[in-house]
Design a protein around this motif. Structure first.
Motif, PDB file in Angstrom:
ATOM      1  N   GLY A 103       0.809  -1.216   0.000  1.00 28.03           N
ATOM      2  CA  GLY A 103       0.000   0.000   0.000  1.00 28.03           C
ATOM      3  C   GLY A 103       0.839   1.261   0.000  1.00 28.03           C
ATOM      4  O   GLY A 103       2.065   1.212   0.141  1.00 28.03           O
ATOM      5  N   LEU A 104       0.151   2.383  -0.156  1.00 30.30           N
ATOM      6  CA  LEU A 104       0.833   3.674  -0.106  1.00 30.30           C
ATOM      7  C   LEU A 104       1.148   4.072   1.327  1.00 30.30           C
ATOM      8  O   LEU A 104       1.866   5.042   1.564  1.00 30.30           O
ATOM      9  N   SER A 105       0.595   3.323   2.280  1.00 30.59           N
ATOM     10  CA  SER A 105       0.912   3.518   3.694  1.00 30.59           C
ATOM     11  C   SER A 105       0.661   2.186   4.395  1.00 30.59           C
ATOM     12  O   SER A 105       0.229   1.209   3.775  1.00 30.59           O
ATOM     13  N   SER A 106       0.929   2.148   5.695  1.00 31.35           N
ATOM     14  CA  SER A 106       0.709   0.908   6.459  1.00 31.35           C
ATOM     15  C   SER A 106      -0.736   0.753   6.920  1.00 31.35           C
ATOM     16  O   SER A 106      -1.100  -0.258   7.519  1.00 31.35           O
ATOM     17  N   ASN A 107      -1.569   1.758   6.650  1.00 35.84           N
ATOM     18  CA  ASN A 107      -2.978   1.713   7.030  1.00 35.84           C
ATOM     19  C   ASN A 107      -3.653   0.498   6.385  1.00 35.84           C
ATOM     20  O   ASN A 107      -3.547   0.283   5.170  1.00 35.84           O
ATOM     21  N   LEU A 108      -4.353  -0.288   7.175  1.00 35.94           N
ATOM     22  CA  LEU A 108      -4.988  -1.504   6.664  1.00 35.94           C
ATOM     23  C   LEU A 108      -6.011  -1.204   5.582  1.00 35.94           C
ATOM     24  O   LEU A 108      -6.248  -2.019   4.679  1.00 35.94           O
ATOM     25  N   ASN A 109      -6.626  -0.036   5.640  1.00 41.92           N
ATOM     26  CA  ASN A 109      -7.610   0.339   4.617  1.00 41.92           C
ATOM     27  C   ASN A 109      -6.956   0.712   3.293  1.00 41.92           C
ATOM     28  O   ASN A 109      -7.634   0.918   2.294  1.00 41.92           O
ATOM     29  N   ASN A 110      -5.639   0.809   3.294  1.00 37.33           N
ATOM     30  CA  ASN A 110      -4.898   1.227   2.106  1.00 37.33           C
ATOM     31  C   ASN A 110      -4.227   0.034   1.413  1.00 37.33           C
ATOM     32  O   ASN A 110      -3.346   0.201   0.588  1.00 37.33           O
ATOM     33  N   ASN A 111      -4.663  -1.168   1.737  1.00 36.87           N
ATOM     34  CA  ASN A 111      -4.036  -2.367   1.171  1.00 36.87           C
ATOM     35  C   ASN A 111      -4.500  -2.578  -0.273  1.00 36.87           C
ATOM     36  O   ASN A 111      -5.695  -2.686  -0.550  1.00 36.87           O
ATOM     37  N   LEU A 112      -3.538  -2.635  -1.217  1.00 34.27           N
ATOM     38  CA  LEU A 112      -3.864  -2.826  -2.627  1.00 34.27           C
ATOM     39  C   LEU A 112      -4.057  -4.294  -2.997  1.00 34.27           C
ATOM     40  O   LEU A 112      -4.416  -4.609  -4.130  1.00 34.27           O
ATOM     41  N   ILE A 113      -3.800  -5.170  -2.037  1.00 33.63           N
ATOM     42  CA  ILE A 113      -4.057  -6.597  -2.278  1.00 33.63           C
ATOM     43  C   ILE A 113      -5.512  -6.870  -1.933  1.00 33.63           C
ATOM     44  O   ILE A 113      -5.930  -6.732  -0.792  1.00 33.63           O
TER      45      ILE A 113
ATOM     46  N   TYR B 283      10.806  -3.479 -10.161  1.00 31.75           N
ATOM     47  CA  TYR B 283      10.193  -2.141 -10.210  1.00 31.75           C
ATOM     48  C   TYR B 283       9.235  -1.920  -9.040  1.00 31.75           C
ATOM     49  O   TYR B 283       8.058  -1.611  -9.211  1.00 31.75           O
ATOM     50  N   VAL B 284       9.768  -2.078  -7.831  1.00 37.25           N
ATOM     51  CA  VAL B 284       9.018  -1.838  -6.608  1.00 37.25           C
ATOM     52  C   VAL B 284       9.405  -0.446  -6.080  1.00 37.25           C
ATOM     53  O   VAL B 284      10.540  -0.247  -5.649  1.00 37.25           O
ATOM     54  N   PRO B 285       8.503   0.535  -6.106  1.00 34.57           N
ATOM     55  CA  PRO B 285       8.850   1.885  -5.625  1.00 34.57           C
ATOM     56  C   PRO B 285       9.174   1.871  -4.137  1.00 34.57           C
ATOM     57  O   PRO B 285       8.515   1.171  -3.358  1.00 34.57           O
ATOM     58  N   ASP B 286      10.172   2.652  -3.764  1.00 36.68           N
ATOM     59  CA  ASP B 286      10.555   2.648  -2.350  1.00 36.68           C
ATOM     60  C   ASP B 286       9.546   3.360  -1.458  1.00 36.68           C
ATOM     61  O   ASP B 286       9.616   3.267  -0.230  1.00 36.68           O
ATOM     62  N   TYR B 287       8.559   4.060  -2.061  1.00 35.94           N
ATOM     63  CA  TYR B 287       7.545   4.733  -1.234  1.00 35.94           C
ATOM     64  C   TYR B 287       6.375   3.814  -0.894  1.00 35.94           C
ATOM     65  O   TYR B 287       5.476   4.199  -0.143  1.00 35.94           O
ATOM     66  N   ILE B 288       6.379   2.596  -1.423  1.00 37.49           N
ATOM     67  CA  ILE B 288       5.298   1.651  -1.126  1.00 37.49           C
ATOM     68  C   ILE B 288       5.639   0.841   0.125  1.00 37.49           C
ATOM     69  O   ILE B 288       6.776   0.390   0.313  1.00 37.49           O
ATOM     70  N   THR B 289       4.639   0.665   0.978  1.00 37.14           N
ATOM     71  CA  THR B 289       4.801  -0.133   2.199  1.00 37.14           C
ATOM     72  C   THR B 289       4.445  -1.584   1.900  1.00 37.14           C
ATOM     73  O   THR B 289       3.358  -1.874   1.386  1.00 37.14           O
ATOM     74  N   ILE B 290       5.375  -2.498   2.223  1.00 36.91           N
ATOM     75  CA  ILE B 290       5.182  -3.923   1.924  1.00 36.91           C
ATOM     76  C   ILE B 290       5.404  -4.747   3.193  1.00 36.91           C
ATOM     77  O   ILE B 290       6.357  -4.517   3.935  1.00 36.91           O
ATOM     78  N   VAL B 291       4.499  -5.688   3.420  1.00 34.73           N
ATOM     79  CA  VAL B 291       4.618  -6.593   4.570  1.00 34.73           C
ATOM     80  C   VAL B 291       4.657  -8.027   4.053  1.00 34.73           C
ATOM     81  O   VAL B 291       3.773  -8.450   3.304  1.00 34.73           O
ATOM     82  N   VAL B 292       5.710  -8.757   4.437  1.00 35.78           N
ATOM     83  CA  VAL B 292       5.855 -10.156   3.999  1.00 35.78           C
ATOM     84  C   VAL B 292       4.958 -11.055   4.832  1.00 35.78           C
ATOM     85  O   VAL B 292       4.918 -10.971   6.063  1.00 35.78           O
ATOM     86  N   PHE B 293       4.219 -11.910   4.122  1.00 40.17           N
ATOM     87  CA  PHE B 293       3.353 -12.902   4.750  1.00 40.17           C
ATOM     88  C   PHE B 293       4.240 -14.000   5.363  1.00 40.17           C
ATOM     89  O   PHE B 293       5.082 -14.570   4.678  1.00 40.17           O
TER      90      PHE B 293
END
Length: 391
Positions: free
Chosen positions: A30-40, A57-67
């Motif tokens: 997501g664009l932030s860590s907010n759960l409502n902002n999850n693009l998945i 091509y993963v932008p460094d401004y995107i927040t990613i959490v590994v499952f």
């Protein structure tokens, strides 16, 4: 290592298309860590398969959490730069340009004013409101314009190598509001088109091109101008112009960020470690060479070796000479777009840009005695003088 044990995904262009695979590895993008902002948008069980996953091509401004991160090793390698406009709602496009570069603001406003003066121009953003027939019509134009534009630059387009996949998947994404087509028209003719992905309040410009006959009108800049304006009107947070180390992106952007290459492999996997070492460092080295301009120097050398400068020569093969009305009073007007004439659409458009005449008011004259073509609008007239070595 077998290819079947590797999964490669270009994140921002395949995020919607490969949701099930991505959601096996990442629980949040997501664009932030907010759960409502999850693009998945789908939920899958964590992957237990011993595969290697490569996300480019993963932008460094995107927040990613590994499952299930305890089972994976994630290596992140720097790649190329990206260029974006972070949007301040308090600024208009004109205010933004005034702060960035006053001279460039004047040039872009001049091009916009002349485009709207010379042609019957209108703009349209297609998203959920597009029909299948219109979609394929616009995509055909976008592909044709991209081919001609890259031929002009003596380069290859990466997006065209994936064209069939883009064409077959993007209509459905548009219907869902996850992609869009922005079009600049001259009457009913598309003269500039941009295909974009939409991620929450981020507009990601993926493929843009324009009709090179309208070269003088700076349509590449005007696409950005109008999309920036659209983002402001629709309260978007960012307009991302993607990768590609081009001067016009540097001129517009206020945020130069890094794309990264993420490689994930099962914990303690020697094969995964070696794969990440090889391919991750390859991305790192290529990014370093691009940052030093090696790719541009190599491209210039290739052009010189090929001796291929056809488009530039064509653009310099004529010039205009100002005339008085008495010099063509007795001549008969002909259609300037008649077939089998030397007067191309490009020449006509260059005349319009120079004189700020309306395209519907322009007549073409031909003098057999002088073997001379003359373009005449309501206010101005010019003879077209061809360079005989190129004509």
């Amino acid at each position: 290592m077998l290819k079947s044990n590797r999964v490669s995904i270009t994140l921002l262009t395949e995020l919607y298309l490969k949701q099930e695979i991505i959601s096996c590895i990442y629980s949040h993008i997501g664009l932030s860590s907010n759960l409502n902002n999850n693009l998945i948008g789908v939920k899958s069980t964590p992957s237990n398969k011993k595969k290697i996953y490569s996300f480019t091509y993963v932008p460094d401004y995107i927040t990613i959490v590994v499952f299930n991160s305890i089972k994976w090793t994630e290596k992140i390698f720097p790649s190329v730069n990206g260029y974006a406009i972070s949007i301040d709602d308090n600024l208009s496009v004109d205010d933004y340009l005034r702060q960035k570069n006053k001279k460039q603001r004047e040039n872009i406003n001049r091009a916009l004013n002349r485009l709207e003066t010379c042609f019957n121009v209108h703009y349209k953003m297609f998203q959920k409101n597009i029909e299948e027939e219109e979609y394929f019509f616009l995509m055909r134009h976008l592909k044709a314009m991209t081919i001609k534009r890259f031929e002009q630059r003596n380069q290859k387009s990466d997006s065209l190598t994936n064209w069939d996949k883009i064409l077959s998947t993007s209509l459905a994404l548009m219907k869902e509001g996850k992609a869009s087509l922005f079009v600049i028209y001259d009457k009913d003719l598309p003269i500039a088109i941009s295909f974009n992905y939409i991620y929450s309040k981020l507009l990601f410009g993926y493929i843009s091109s324009y009709n090179i006959d309208y070269y003088k009108f700076s349509l590449g800049h005007l696409i950005i101008y109008k999309l920036f304006e659209w983002c402001l009107d629709n309260q978007y947070a960012q307009y991302d112009m993607g990768w590609g180390d081009l001067d016009y992106k540097k001129l517009w952007c206020n945020n130069i960020y890094s794309f990264n290459h993420h490689i994930l492999y099962p914990k303690y996997s020697i094969i995964g470690f070696l794969y990440a070492l090889k391919h991750g460092n390859k991305s790192k080295i290529l990014a370093f060479l691009i940052s030093k301009g090696v790719n541009k120097r190599f491209s210039r050398v290739k052009k010189k070796l090929k001796g291929n400068n056809r488009i530039t020569q064509k653009r310099l093969s004529y010039k205009f000479k100002k005339l008085t009305p008495t010099q063509f009073e007795q001549l008969k007007g002909i259609d300037p777009l008649q077939k089998n004439l030397h007067i191309t659409k490009q020449i006509l458009n260059d005349f319009l840009f120079l004189t700020q005449e309306r395209s519907s008011n322009v007549l073409l004259y031909y003098s057999q005695i002088e073997n001379l073509y003359i373009l005449k609008g309501k206010k101005e007239a010019r003879a077209i003088l061809f360079n005989q070595s190129n004509h």
